[in-house]
Design an enzyme around this catalytic site. Sequence first.
Site, PDB file in Angstrom:
ATOM      1  N   GLU A 281      15.251 -22.280  21.719  1.00 58.87           N
ATOM      2  CA  GLU A 281      15.771 -21.082  21.048  1.00 58.87           C
ATOM      3  C   GLU A 281      16.561 -20.240  22.035  1.00 58.87           C
ATOM      4  O   GLU A 281      16.206 -20.164  23.215  1.00 58.87           O
ATOM      5  CB  GLU A 281      14.617 -20.236  20.520  1.00 58.87           C
ATOM      6  CG  GLU A 281      13.781 -20.920  19.472  1.00 58.87           C
ATOM      7  CD  GLU A 281      12.737 -19.981  18.907  1.00 58.87           C
ATOM      8  OE1 GLU A 281      13.078 -19.229  17.986  1.00 58.87           O
ATOM      9  OE2 GLU A 281      11.605 -19.972  19.406  1.00 58.87           O
TER      10      GLU A 281
ATOM     11  N   LYS B 280       1.102 -19.234   9.274  1.00 60.19           N
ATOM     12  CA  LYS B 280       0.634 -19.289  10.646  1.00 60.19           C
ATOM     13  C   LYS B 280       0.843 -17.919  11.311  1.00 60.19           C
ATOM     14  O   LYS B 280       1.713 -17.184  10.840  1.00 60.19           O
ATOM     15  CB  LYS B 280       1.340 -20.395  11.427  1.00 60.19           C
ATOM     16  CG  LYS B 280       2.817 -20.093  11.732  1.00 60.19           C
ATOM     17  CD  LYS B 280       3.418 -21.159  12.553  1.00 60.19           C
ATOM     18  CE  LYS B 280       3.378 -20.858  14.026  1.00 60.19           C
ATOM     19  NZ  LYS B 280       4.365 -19.874  14.510  1.00 60.19           N
TER      20      LYS B 280
ATOM     21  N   HIS C  17       4.452 -26.676  15.067  1.00 58.41           N
ATOM     22  CA  HIS C  17       5.738 -27.322  14.754  1.00 58.41           C
ATOM     23  C   HIS C  17       5.958 -28.608  15.565  1.00 58.41           C
ATOM     24  O   HIS C  17       6.340 -29.634  15.021  1.00 58.41           O
ATOM     25  CB  HIS C  17       6.909 -26.371  15.040  1.00 58.41           C
ATOM     26  CG  HIS C  17       6.799 -25.043  14.350  1.00 58.41           C
ATOM     27  ND1 HIS C  17       6.301 -24.901  13.092  1.00 58.41           N
ATOM     28  CD2 HIS C  17       7.130 -23.790  14.751  1.00 58.41           C
ATOM     29  CE1 HIS C  17       6.338 -23.622  12.742  1.00 58.41           C
ATOM     30  NE2 HIS C  17       6.834 -22.932  13.735  1.00 58.41           N
TER      31      HIS C  17
ATOM     32  N   ARG D  34       0.813  -1.212   0.000  1.00 49.71           N
ATOM     33  CA  ARG D  34       0.000   0.000   0.000  1.00 49.71           C
ATOM     34  C   ARG D  34       0.843   1.257   0.000  1.00 49.71           C
ATOM     35  O   ARG D  34       0.546   2.222  -0.687  1.00 49.71           O
ATOM     36  CB  ARG D  34      -0.872  -0.033   1.258  1.00 49.71           C
ATOM     37  CG  ARG D  34      -1.782   1.142   1.426  1.00 49.71           C
ATOM     38  CD  ARG D  34      -2.575   0.989   2.690  1.00 49.71           C
ATOM     39  NE  ARG D  34      -1.699   0.669   3.839  1.00 49.71           N
ATOM     40  CZ  ARG D  34      -2.144   0.553   5.079  1.00 49.71           C
ATOM     41  NH1 ARG D  34      -3.406   0.680   5.348  1.00 49.71           N
ATOM     42  NH2 ARG D  34      -1.308   0.290   6.069  1.00 49.71           N
TER      43      ARG D  34
ATOM     44  N   HIS E  81       6.668 -24.117   8.504  1.00 50.60           N
ATOM     45  CA  HIS E  81       7.978 -24.150   7.853  1.00 50.60           C
ATOM     46  C   HIS E  81       8.865 -25.284   8.366  1.00 50.60           C
ATOM     47  O   HIS E  81       9.804 -25.697   7.695  1.00 50.60           O
ATOM     48  CB  HIS E  81       8.681 -22.788   7.927  1.00 50.60           C
ATOM     49  CG  HIS E  81       9.294 -22.472   9.244  1.00 50.60           C
ATOM     50  ND1 HIS E  81       8.574 -22.008  10.311  1.00 50.60           N
ATOM     51  CD2 HIS E  81      10.581 -22.550   9.685  1.00 50.60           C
ATOM     52  CE1 HIS E  81       9.383 -21.808  11.338  1.00 50.60           C
ATOM     53  NE2 HIS E  81      10.614 -22.130  10.994  1.00 50.60           N
TER      54      HIS E  81
ATOM     55  N   LYS F  66      11.843 -19.952  24.632  1.00 47.18           N
ATOM     56  CA  LYS F  66      12.692 -18.836  24.184  1.00 47.18           C
ATOM     57  C   LYS F  66      13.716 -18.574  25.280  1.00 47.18           C
ATOM     58  O   LYS F  66      13.483 -18.841  26.448  1.00 47.18           O
ATOM     59  CB  LYS F  66      11.833 -17.587  23.982  1.00 47.18           C
ATOM     60  CG  LYS F  66      10.728 -17.781  22.941  1.00 47.18           C
ATOM     61  CD  LYS F  66      10.876 -16.814  21.808  1.00 47.18           C
ATOM     62  CE  LYS F  66       9.842 -17.021  20.741  1.00 47.18           C
ATOM     63  NZ  LYS F  66      10.403 -17.359  19.425  1.00 47.18           N
TER      64      LYS F  66
HETATM   65  C1  BG6 Z   1       8.070 -19.525  14.236  1.00 49.05           C
HETATM   66  C2  BG6 Z   1       7.688 -18.923  15.556  1.00 49.05           C
HETATM   67  O1  BG6 Z   1       6.998 -20.251  13.705  1.00 49.05           O
HETATM   68  O2  BG6 Z   1       9.180 -20.400  14.414  1.00 49.05           O
HETATM   69  C3  BG6 Z   1       8.864 -18.182  16.161  1.00 49.05           C
HETATM   70  O3  BG6 Z   1       6.597 -18.037  15.380  1.00 49.05           O
HETATM   71  C4  BG6 Z   1      10.078 -19.080  16.238  1.00 49.05           C
HETATM   72  O4  BG6 Z   1       8.534 -17.691  17.453  1.00 49.05           O
HETATM   73  C5  BG6 Z   1      10.346 -19.745  14.905  1.00 49.05           C
HETATM   74  O5  BG6 Z   1      11.185 -18.279  16.620  1.00 49.05           O
HETATM   75  C6  BG6 Z   1      11.440 -20.795  15.023  1.00 49.05           C
HETATM   76  O6  BG6 Z   1      11.788 -21.272  13.750  1.00 49.05           O
HETATM   77  P1  BG6 Z   1      13.282 -21.724  13.425  1.00 49.05           P
HETATM   78  O7  BG6 Z   1      13.199 -22.205  12.015  1.00 49.05           O
HETATM   79  O8  BG6 Z   1      14.149 -20.510  13.611  1.00 49.05           O
HETATM   80  O9  BG6 Z   1      13.615 -22.803  14.402  1.00 49.05           O
END
Ligand code: BG6
Length: 487
Positions: free
Chosen positions: A213, A145, A237, A48, A175, A337
């Site tokens: 993470e 998502k 996931h 936009r 993913h 996290k």
């Molecule tokens: C995402 C989450 O789907 O996956 C994030 O929303 C997360 O919070 C991420 O950090 C982790 O993906 P990857 O591929 O970095 O392990």
Amino acid sequence: MQTDSSFTFVLFGGTGDLSMRKILPALYEAHRAGGMLADSGKIVAVARHLADRAAYVDWVNEHVKPHVSKNGVDETAWASFLDRIEFVKIDLGNPEDFTLLRDALSGRPGIRVFYLATGPSLFVPICRALASVGLNENSRIVLEKPLGYDLKSSNAINDAVGEIFAEEQIYRIDHYLGKEPVQNLLALRFGNVLFEPLWRREWVESIQITIAEELGVEARGDFYDNTGALRDMVQNHLLQLLSIVAMEPPHSMDSDSVRDEKLRVLRALKPIDPRDIGKVAVRGQYHAGVIRGSAVPAYATEPGVKQDSNTETFVAVKVEIENWRWAGVPFFLRTGKRLADRVAEIVVNFRAVPHSALGTSALRGGANRLVIRLQPNETIRLYCLAKQPGEGMNLASVHLDLAFDRFFREGQMEAYQRLLLDVINGRLALFVRRDEQEAAWRWVEPILNEWAAANKPPKPYAAGTWGPAAASAMLAQHGTCWLEEEN
Ligand code: BG6
């Protein structure tokens, strides 16, 4: 993966974070590799607040280029990649603008892909506006998502999108399913005879799946605070990884054979009795701490997060699967996290030998163990007991290592690249079908409801640790521990 099928890839949210970090870099990599994208294929970015194509190309040069290729940018490939890009200025709040898009797409050959890299609140309005100008024909739609907040809101989106697009046109991205090692898990399980006979309750004592993470919530505090780890990582996931670990061998790798088997696992998850939540699920929130020598702030002080937030940044949960293969085997899932390390791995602990003529160490569960590491580096490690050299018969743990980067030096593909090529080429196997998503929400919801009703603060953990002690206590009740707690 050669293709000659033409396409137009329409990117909604063309100036968003996801487009910048993942989608456009993945398309560039596919372009640079050569032979993966039809020469005539185009990318039409929709946004936009930029004036025209020139402004968008400037934006791509400034914001996307720094995110492509770990090995540096190939300037020739980059220039020809930019030639693929077109731009349509649309205000998504103004459905009439979609006639501009219809005109821009009219008469083009091949399939149309609409990638909605926008917030979920825009999914339905965009789909309706596309249908109002007839763009839902000969097209595929990609949904990112979070697809909803709970079963009800996810159903509402799926119902509305389903009125406009058939299920075979809808590509729901998780993913994790596009990651090379997750593909390799399928190869390991179904391409070898070695593991499958042992892959069951008779020989497996417990399974752990961890996605840890080091990062915090980054710039997404506001979104995350309304989401939490259970919705952000477990519902999608972790349950997808679980279903791949636990599924029966599919008849073929076609999309519905694979998704049918995953669905059977998701439907067989033992429902959690709300009275047991305290025993089978742990929620935590990080406080200030230290990661790799640097001080990091508490979750509650992150921008966008409420100071008295009760949102969980850590979850550990025990899952059981009610079928003949897995009855009674605990699956421990964990994500968080600001943990001590960035690691995603699956740990299969096999049972001890039924009788040991070699002393008690062989009677310990977990002496045989398969550790499948998905990231940061893809490896598979098989632990066995062996005789220690020297006098007597003393056993010690040894392992066989498979480091994939030693075998395959080239050809690694990022998750988004694989998934985008699958969308363009009409391969649905790595996308989540609606019924899978519903089954996952159905299992997760009692936990969400119970936590919301209890309204208790999550257990604190210091950033840079492995989460609250309660997560370790949960495994101790089953006579086991998380992999990093061994020894
Ligand atoms: C995402 C989450 O789907 O996956 C994030 O929303 C997360 O919070 C991420 O950090 C982790 O993906 P990857 O591929 O970095 O392990």
